[in-house]
Scaffold this motif. Structure first.
Motif, short mmCIF file in Angstrom:
data_model
loop_
_atom_site.label_atom_id
_atom_site.label_comp_id
_atom_site.label_asym_id
_atom_site.label_seq_id
_atom_site.Cartn_x
_atom_site.Cartn_y
_atom_site.Cartn_z
N PRO A 1 53.51 30.34 52.03
CA PRO A 1 53.55 31.52 51.92
C PRO A 1 51.85 31.46 53.45
O PRO A 1 51.39 30.81 52.74
N ALA A 2 52.56 32.69 53.85
CA ALA A 2 50.93 32.85 54.73
C ALA A 2 49.94 33.79 53.87
O ALA A 2 50.18 33.98 53.38
N LEU A 3 48.67 33.02 54.70
CA LEU A 3 47.11 33.51 54.06
C LEU A 3 47.11 34.55 54.40
O LEU A 3 46.63 34.90 55.81
N ARG A 4 47.04 35.40 53.69
CA ARG A 4 46.79 36.54 53.85
C ARG A 4 45.52 37.54 53.29
O ARG A 4 45.18 37.66 51.94
N PRO A 5 44.37 38.05 54.47
CA PRO A 5 43.15 38.55 54.07
C PRO A 5 43.52 40.01 53.08
O PRO A 5 44.74 40.24 53.26
N PRO A 6 42.76 40.64 53.18
CA PRO A 6 41.57 39.43 51.94
C PRO A 6 41.62 38.67 51.69
O PRO A 6 41.93 38.44 50.14
N PHE A 7 40.60 37.87 51.73
CA PHE A 7 40.75 36.71 50.82
C PHE A 7 39.01 37.27 50.41
O PHE A 7 38.14 37.59 50.49
N ASN A 8 39.04 36.59 48.54
CA ASN A 8 38.29 36.65 47.68
C ASN A 8 37.32 34.84 48.36
O ASN A 8 37.35 33.90 47.54
#
Ligand SMILES: [Fe+2]
Ligand SMILES: [Fe+2]
Length: 285
Positions: A251-258
């Protein structure tokens, strides 16, 4: 919660760890899976577990024990999980319970399938399995207090699909399950918490706070073993991770990241810089 080692288990010294992991993994009834998982962790901490030599073969990854319900459906057929409406909020709590149920099997699977990595690895993933069992129990009890139960809503199986795809290699498993899927949980928890806060659901928030704290530890365990396995194979962690994301269609890494939670979970500064540089979907980079 259990406060002491089950006398029956204590008498069966020593406990054959991989056989017991396999037994817990195979159980379909959620309450029994929780019970066996938590007892096994207690036995491990009590020092009565041994790793078999030679290690037994791991079971085929496709068929962990799980109940007939929830019905498994594509994500598009799920009940909308709007926290502001009572039905949506219950559906949200059910979806979280489903993730935690799968997470018990996921952690048991890592411990038993890759037990050849040794006691430290097995102990780490047994800890994860035990904490997932607690998370599931807390959410299920809350669902029951709201007049529902685990299995009452359909669910999807995305988490387990990645477990299947990564069953052949612990490095790939560590890269793509704890570091992608569980880490995604760190990212989305603040938004879920805010929605529950708006709905005034203090009981759910209290559970979510326990889960959020433990999940940092789970991702940290994934990061630790990913780093260990990369070092053993002479692989550069970040480029290897980027390659595996593509190769396994993760799965795409989607911002916003914590990013604070990810830093607490031992993502490296290089990885955090790279994550921070990823474009927000729908915005130009
Ligand atoms: Fe969890
Ligand atoms: Fe977890």
């Amino acid at each position: 919660m259990m406060s002491s080692l089950d006398p029956a288990l204590a008498l069966q010294k020593p406990v054959m760890t991989v056989a017991a992991l396999h037994a817990a993994w195979s159980v379909a009834d959620p309450a029994e899976k929780v019970r066996q998982t938590r007892l096994l962790r207690q036995a491990w901490l009590a020092g009565v577990c041994v790793l078999e030599t030679p290690l037994p073969d791991a079971p085929p990854v496709q068929a962990p024990g799980r109940p007939a319900r929830p019905e498994r459906v594509p994500p598009s057929q799920l009940v909308p999980r709007r926290a502001g409406q009572p039905e949506g909020r219950v559906a949200l709590i059910h979806a979280l319970a489903h993730i935690e149920f799968n997470a018990i099997n996921l952690a048991l699977d890592a411990a038993l399938r890759f037990a050849d990595l040794g006691e430290d690895f097995v102990g780490d993933w047994l800890r994860v399995a035990d904490e997932e069992a607690l998370h599931f129990s807390l959410l299920r009890s809350h669902l029951q207090s709201l007049g529902q139960d685990y299995g009452d809503f359909p669910a999807h199986d995305g988490l387990w699909e990645m477990v299947v795809k990564t069953a052949h290699d612990p490095l790939v498993r560590m890269a793509l399950v704890p570091r992608v899927l569980e880490a995604r949980g760190l990212d989305v928890t603040p938004q879920i918490r805010a929605r529950l806060e708006q709905a005034g659901d203090a009981a759910s928030i209290a559970i979510l706070d326990v889960i959020a704290q433990d999940e940092i530890g789970h991702v940290a365990i994934g990061n630790h073993w990913y780093a260990v396995l990369c070092a053993r194979r002479g692989l550069a962690p970040l480029p290897t991770f980027q390659r595996l994301l593509r190769e396994y269609d993760a799965p795409a890494l989607r911002p916003p990241f914590n990013l604070p939670a990810r830093a607490a979970a031992a993502f490296t500064a290089e990885e955090l810089d790279w994550l921070a540089s990823l474009p927000v979907p729908g915005r130009s980079p």
